[in-house]
Design an enzyme around this catalytic site. Structure first.
Site, PDB file in Angstrom:
ATOM      1  N   GLU A  57       6.045  -6.227   7.588  1.00  0.00           N
ATOM      2  CA  GLU A  57       5.406  -5.131   8.338  1.00  0.00           C
ATOM      3  C   GLU A  57       5.946  -4.900   9.744  1.00  0.00           C
ATOM      4  O   GLU A  57       5.902  -3.775  10.247  1.00  0.00           O
ATOM      5  CB  GLU A  57       3.887  -5.358   8.403  1.00  0.00           C
ATOM      6  CG  GLU A  57       3.160  -5.120   7.091  1.00  0.00           C
ATOM      7  CD  GLU A  57       3.252  -6.290   6.122  1.00  0.00           C
ATOM      8  OE1 GLU A  57       2.737  -6.153   5.008  1.00  0.00           O
ATOM      9  OE2 GLU A  57       3.827  -7.338   6.473  1.00  0.00           O
ATOM     10  N   GLY A  61       0.839  -1.198   0.000  1.00  0.00           N
ATOM     11  CA  GLY A  61       0.000   0.000   0.000  1.00  0.00           C
ATOM     12  C   GLY A  61       0.870   1.242   0.000  1.00  0.00           C
ATOM     13  O   GLY A  61       2.073   1.172   0.295  1.00  0.00           O
ATOM     14  N   ASP A 115      -0.912  -7.549   7.656  1.00  0.00           N
ATOM     15  CA  ASP A 115      -2.369  -7.361   7.573  1.00  0.00           C
ATOM     16  C   ASP A 115      -2.923  -7.923   6.257  1.00  0.00           C
ATOM     17  O   ASP A 115      -2.470  -8.948   5.783  1.00  0.00           O
ATOM     18  CB  ASP A 115      -2.737  -5.893   7.795  1.00  0.00           C
ATOM     19  CG  ASP A 115      -2.270  -4.959   6.682  1.00  0.00           C
ATOM     20  OD1 ASP A 115      -1.242  -5.258   6.025  1.00  0.00           O
ATOM     21  OD2 ASP A 115      -2.918  -3.918   6.459  1.00  0.00           O
ATOM     22  N   GLY A 131       0.148  -4.987   0.670  1.00  0.00           N
ATOM     23  CA  GLY A 131      -1.107  -4.868  -0.072  1.00  0.00           C
ATOM     24  C   GLY A 131      -1.161  -5.714  -1.325  1.00  0.00           C
ATOM     25  O   GLY A 131      -2.236  -6.146  -1.754  1.00  0.00           O
TER      26      GLY A 131
END
Length: 382
Positions: free
Chosen positions: A165, A94, A173, A142
């Site tokens: 992350e 992302g 996530d 992402g």
């Protein structure tokens, strides 16, 4: 409340979301960050920001979501292919720097981005038509979310997969809490905590990809998929299998973690992150030392959140995992480590984050549990 009323409320909420996204997109000028094309009876999505390794922004997420919804209902569309432009990356994640700036300024983008991204991840996980992600190149964060929940994931020798992350004060996530615990043994926990990079055929061997196809064969593979007439998932699977059978590149090389799998299962079997660290330090092998050194650089809070996320996620559906992860994402936006991690790794690039709390022992169960608390009316709903 009756099922009819619940269904109506759900439909109304979905309709409002679609209208809101369409309104937002009409006000944006960006046209080419994602290409949405119909080729034969296939819908083809190309993430088209090669200069930033096809990093996802909010507009891309919303466009992909809307188009997937349309194609799912369209009798002229039989399957969906998603890929990245530029030859270097499928999607590297992302647009973290933009989210960071927004969160610092108190802008709602940090809420909206994660919400819309996770809704897209859930849509892919529940998609009724064959969904094929060609993860040719860098696939992180992402990019994992828009590939790994689909029915088919095709890796090539250029694929580099990682969930790094914990190094930026976040957690794996986009449904990482669902797919990581479902990999063999403790492999998913190892990947989620350390951010270890898998490359090429190893992405398939680990179970992240469903197929491995040599990069030079991808154009022919796409052509054959596009030309399929009313294919079932089995038809798509047969085509992918045939291309995999033609791809012998690196087949003689063992899985990069093969000789360490039993060590990973043993060393990462503990009821806490502190226990894992103790196991690694007591083991004394080069592999164990290296992992201990890696974990010592990660955000202690992120490590503990990730451990609990993957433990809980092993018994949850994808949608329930995403509800949990949305709570965690907003906890990270309220915290310190995410901003410090982005500064150290992506902005100043000094690779020297000053985490707070700075040790695992200082991250209490109460701190971790608070991150998993309900957001009430702000909770993610589908």
């Amino acid at each position: 409340m009756s099922i009819t009323v619940l269904t109506s409320a759900y439909r109304l909420r979905s309709l409002c979301r679609l209208q809101r996204i369409q309104g937002h997109m009409m006000s944006t000028q960006v046209e080419t960050d994602v290409l949405l094309e119909k080729m034969g009876r296939a819908g083809v999505i190309t993430m088209n920001r090669p200069k930033v390794l096809n990093a996802l922004n909010l507009t891309m997420i919303q466009k992909i979501y809307l188009q997937l919804k349309k194609w799912e209902q369209d009798s002229e569309t039989d399957l969906v292919i998603i890929k990245g432009a530029g030859g270097k990356a499928f999607c590297a994640g992302g647009d973290i720097r933009v989210i960071t700036e927004a969160a610092k300024a108190g802008d709602s983008l940090a809420e909206v981005f994660f919400r819309e991204e996770y809704i897209l991840n859930n849509t892919i996980g529940a998609y009724k038509k064959p969904y094929i992600a060609v993860i040719d190149g860098i696939t992180m964060g992402g990019g994992v979310g828009v590939s790994v929940h689909g029915r088919f994931r095709v890796a090539t020798e250029k694929t580099m997969f990682a969930m790094p992350e914990t190094a930026i004060g976040l957690f794996p996530d986009v449904g990482g809490g669902y797919f990581l615990p479902r990999l063999q043994g403790k492999l998913g926990l190892f990947l989620g905590l350390t951010g270890f990079r898998l490359k090429g055929r190893d992405v398939h061997r680990a179970g992240v990809a469903t197929h491995f196809v040599e990069s030079k064969k991808i154009p022919d593979l796409e052509k054959e998929l596009v030309n399929l007439k009313s294919p079932s998932a089995e038809d798509v699977s047969r085509v992918l299998d045939s291309y995999q059978n033609q791809s012998s590149l690196d087949s003689e090389k063992p899985f990069v973690l093969e000789k360490h799998i039993s060590d990973i299962n043993r060393l990462f079997s503990s009821s806490s992150v502190e226990g894992i660290m103790q196991n690694l330090k007591a083991d004394g092998s080069e592999f164990a030392k290296k992992q201990a050194e890696t974990l010592s650089k990660m955000s202690p809070t992120s490590l503990k959140i990730t451990y609990k996320q993957l433990q809980a996620g092993a018994d949850l559906s994808l949608s329930d995992v995403l509800v949990m992860e949305y709570r965690l994402s907003q906890a990270c936006m309220r915290g310190f480590d995410f901003f410090e991690g982005v500064r150290a790794v992506l902005v100043d690039r000094d690779q020297n984050p000053k985490w707070n709390p700075s040790t695992l022992e200082e991250v209490s169960d109460q701190i971790v549990d608070q991150c998993f608390s309900s957001l009430g009316q702000k909770d993610l709903t589908f």
